[in-house]
Motif scaffolding. Structure first.
Motif, short mmCIF file in Angstrom:
data_model
loop_
_atom_site.label_atom_id
_atom_site.label_comp_id
_atom_site.label_asym_id
_atom_site.label_seq_id
_atom_site.Cartn_x
_atom_site.Cartn_y
_atom_site.Cartn_z
N UNK A 216 1.14 -0.89 -0.20
CA UNK A 216 -0.10 -0.29 0.26
C UNK A 216 0.72 1.40 0.04
N UNK A 217 2.31 1.31 0.34
CA UNK A 217 2.65 2.61 0.51
C UNK A 217 4.06 2.59 -0.92
N UNK A 218 3.18 2.47 -1.55
CA UNK A 218 4.20 1.93 -3.21
C UNK A 218 4.64 3.82 -3.46
N UNK A 219 2.91 3.85 -3.42
CA UNK A 219 2.57 5.53 -4.24
C UNK A 219 2.91 7.20 -3.30
N UNK A 220 4.00 6.66 -2.17
CA UNK A 220 4.23 7.39 -1.21
C UNK A 220 5.76 7.78 -1.62
N UNK A 221 6.10 9.12 -2.18
CA UNK A 221 7.28 9.49 -2.13
C UNK A 221 8.37 9.69 -1.23
N UNK A 222 9.41 9.22 -1.06
CA UNK A 222 10.76 9.88 0.46
C UNK A 222 10.64 8.36 1.39
N UNK A 223 9.27 7.29 1.11
CA UNK A 223 9.49 5.84 1.47
C UNK A 223 10.12 5.29 0.18
N UNK A 224 10.43 4.02 0.88
CA UNK A 224 11.24 3.00 0.29
C UNK A 224 10.89 2.03 1.03
N UNK A 225 10.25 0.75 0.52
CA UNK A 225 9.66 -0.37 1.59
C UNK A 225 9.07 -1.91 0.48
N UNK A 226 10.45 -2.65 1.50
CA UNK A 226 11.11 -3.75 -0.09
C UNK A 226 10.40 -4.94 1.03
N UNK A 227 9.35 -5.56 0.19
CA UNK A 227 9.21 -7.04 0.69
C UNK A 227 10.03 -7.59 0.59
N UNK A 228 11.32 -8.08 1.42
CA UNK A 228 12.40 -8.85 1.34
C UNK A 228 11.93 -10.22 0.97
#
Length: 732
Positions: free
Chosen positions: A101-113
């Motif tokens: 759900x956070x892929x469209x937020x700038x400045x945020x890197x969230x990676x499903x490992x």
């Protein structure tokens, strides 16, 4: 007062009281907003085939609480803050991880490992990228209750996305008002129970690599008392060898309003992950040869962990007078973790290759706010509060005898407490100008009580206390009814975690002399929205001193050190909009519409000073901070050719990411594309939604995440190839 000033003031007062602001000089925009609101309200009730031609609800003003700890429109918040709506019925994704759900937020890197033993990698503006497990440098909350421990380490896996209503992300200096490790703040909010009856929802789905998900949610109540209960499970065989996982979660929420102006919210959460295998990282050669493989140490030592967590909390909000209100929270929980690492830990001075942790934690908070006005009638908000959080870990370490528990190598009691006090004001000193500021005083204490003492393992007992005062000041210029300009300055800090102070230089004693990292941050940004379009941009700069990085690794004991001069600067751009299509004829497919979004981040993060790393090599000034991509782009497109059917596409682009401080190892840049489709229909009173998605459409081989400074040189965690997921949800 200047001409039109009274009208401007009235609009400003509406905005400050939480009423959405509508351009008073634009009748066409007013008509458009009315159409959108009417369509959004009717959407759930309209049968399939009814024309729906309105912009997405995401383009409407959304309420956030992150920046000033009180409700306000996201557009008016004096900071970079995003509110991402979550629809548990019509989200074309399993809703298991925040990365969905956070892929469209700038400045945020969230990676499903793709590694449920190590959790997500979550970073905000480069803070948190160095964490090798869990979330560090970013504070997590669920319905106002911390999911980050007092030492700054948190877990994102326990968030209940299957029953969430929105996720807020606060970036920049105002995050410092939340205390230790506030490079950013991520808050998950769940919906209140209905006040007029009963609702129910069920879901199931399956996909590649043995994925299977199922859940049920029930809720009901009236205007005085309501409750909700949801339970779900998720399991997967894993994309890589030795990466299977199973999860179970139960969540309950009770909302009571015993008297006018009083609201009591009770919460209970249970999370159980009895299986989470860890395939460990790969070298670049191994990842290129076979990205699905696990290294031999993973199977030899049966790497992975089991977790069980139980938590309960209560939040009380009470309106004292017409201007004063108070809020209090009390929570507590337990967390039991058993983890098998990828080495034996048999050496006498080792901590062991098995970690057995028994944690109890809890906290309380009390805050007050006053909404008043100046002599000129302009809004003024005051708020202040006290917070106290604590945790106690019973931590044992054992020799890992090829997956079975061996001799004792560590026996400690670790404690962490966090005391904080804050005060904040929000003053509209002119109809077009708003000044927001605050200060927070924090005191964090870490303690180690060592019970395993012998000739090879000396007494590691000790304590360290970290104190800090974090001021922040921001200004907002409401230049137009559709345009805001803001600027902020602030200072924050981040303490070492209990894991990072555990071992002293040479693996002897503890490292409680490690200093807390301090940072100075600033940002300037603009927000524009009109006619269903939203555009935001921000420039930011952060300088950190005494950043915590590895110094050495000996027999599984990583020793950390402080380095100064870490710089993070960048640019964020976010856009989202809806485009109206032709209004269709009821019963003949409805109208079409297009909704789209884009999030771009440029991040320049580097070491300003040289230092000696864990391998005894000098890292030169100017080397890039590992785990950060210079360029990141996320985009999505949704097309509704007819009211019941929605088609969508997603794109994610990341540039090269270095894996070590020397910048000798890197994951190449990549671009991946996803497709999704959803169809909503009714059977009697039941609404059903069937969806499907294909991720990594082109079957691109790429590295999804890196393990920063991995001691064995196994830095890389490959992402899955092409995969699918199909799901069905039903709501009554």
């Amino acid at each position: 007062m200047k001409p039109g000033g009274r009208q401007i003031l009235a609009v400003r007062q509406q905005r400050r009281s939480g009423i959405p602001r509508i351009p008073f000089a634009n009748r066409s925009a007013l008509a458009f907003a009315a159409l959108v609101l009417a369509s959004a309200g009717a959407r759930a009730a309209d049968p399939p085939g009814t024309a729906v031609a309105a912009a997405t609800a995401e383009t409407l003003p959304d309420v956030v609480v992150s920046a000033t700890r009180s409700e306000q429109r996201r557009f008016d918040a004096p900071a970079a803050v995003d509110s991402v709506p979550v629809d548990p019925l019509r989200s074309a994704t399993p809703l298991v991880n925040l990365s969905e759900v956070l892929a469209g937020v700038p400045g945020v890197a969230v990676r499903d490992r793709q590694n449920y033993s190590q959790d997500l990698q979550l970073a905000v503006r480069g803070f948190g990228t160095r964490s090798t497990f869990g979330v560090r440098g970013v504070r997590l909350y669920v319905d106002g209750i911390p999911a980050t421990m007092p030492d700054g380490q948190g877990q994102a896996s326990t968030a209940d996305l299957a029953n969430a209503s929105r996720v807020e992300v606060l970036r920049g200096p105002f995050a410092q008002m939340y205390g230790n490790a506030s490079g950013g703040v991520v808050q998950v909010f769940t919906p209140d129970p209905p006040k007029d009856g009963f609702s129910g929802r069920a879901s199931t789905g399956f996909g590649s690599d043995g994925q299977w998900q199922a859940g049920i949610a029930l809720a009901g109540g009236n205007d005085r008392l309501g409750g909700s209960l949801d339970a779900w499970t998720y399991q997967t065989d894993g994309y890589r060898d030795h990466s299977a996982a199973r999860r179970y979660q139960l969540n309950a929420k009770v909302v009571a309003q015993p008297a006018s102006g009083t609201r009591v919210t009770g919460q209970f959460n249970y999370f159980n992950q009895p299986l989470a295998q860890d395939p460990l990282g790969l070298t670049r050669a191994q990842a290129d040869a076979n990205p699905r493989q696990a290294v031999s140490a993973a199977t030899q030592f049966d790497t992975g962990k089991n977790v069980e967590q139980t938590q309960a909390g209560v939040v009380v909000d009470h309106q004292l007078t017409g201007t004063d209100s108070v809020s209090a929270r009390l929570y507590g929980g337990t967390r039991n973790l058993y983890q098998r690492l990828g080495f034996s830990g048999a050496a006498p001075n080792s901590a062991g290759g098995i970690v057995d942790l028994d944690r109890t934690y809890g906290g309380a908070a009390l805050s007050w706010s006053r909404r008043t006005a100046t002599a000129a009638g302009l809004p003024l908000l005051w708020s202040a509060g006290l917070e106290a959080n604590g945790m106690r870990d019973g931590r044992n370490g054992y020799v890992n005898q090829n997956g079975t528990q061996g001799a004792l190598r560590r026996d400690e009691t670790n404690t962490a407490t966090d005391l904080g006090a804050f005060a904040q004001f929000d003053w509209t000193f002119h109809p077009a100008w708003q000044l927001v500021g605050g200060v927070r005083a924090s005191r964090v204490r870490l303690g180690i009580d060592d019970h395993f003492i012998n000739a090879a393992s000396p007494d590691d007992s000790g304590s360290a206390t970290y104190s800090n005062v974090s001021p922040v000041l921001g200004v907002v210029w409401h230049a137009l009814d559709s345009l805001n300009v803001y600027a902020n300055l602030g200072r924050g800090f981040e303490t070492p975690t209990l894991t990072e102070v555990a071992y002293g230089p040479g693996g002897v004693g503890s490292n409680l002399g490690l200093q807390a990292s301090t940072s100075r941050q600033g940002e300037i940004g603009i927000k524009w929205q009109a006619a269903g379009q939203r555009l935001e941009a921000a420039l930011f700069d952060a300088d950190s001193h005494d950043e915590v990085v590895p110094q050495s690794n000996n027999a599984g004991r990583t020793v950390y050190q402080n380095v100064s001069g870490v710089h993070r600067r960048g640019f964020e751009l976010g856009w989202r909009g809806g485009f109206l299509g032709e209004v269709g004829t009821p019963g003949k497919g409805g109208g079409s519409r297009i909704e789209a979004g884009l999030a771009y981040t440029w991040l320049d993060a580097y070491f300003g000073d040289s230092f000696v790393n864990a391998q005894g090599q000098t890292v030169a000034a100017g080397k890039r901070l590992p785990g950060t991509a210079r360029h990141s782009l996320g985009a999505d497109l949704s097309w509704r050719p007819a009211a019941p059917l929605t088609l969508g596409a997603e794109m994610r682009v990341d540039s090269r990411v270095y894996a070590d401080d020397l910048n000798t190892q890197a994951a190449p840049g990549y671009a991946v594309f996803n497709l999704r489709a959803g169809y909503e229909f009714r059977i009697g009173p039941t609404r059903l939604y069937v969806f499907g998605r294909i991720d990594n459409l082109t079957d691109r081989r790429y590295i999804g995440s890196v393990i920063v400074n991995e001691a064995n040189g196994r830095y890389f965690e490959p992402a899955p190839g092409r995969r699918f997921f199909l799901g069905l949800r039903a709501a009554l």
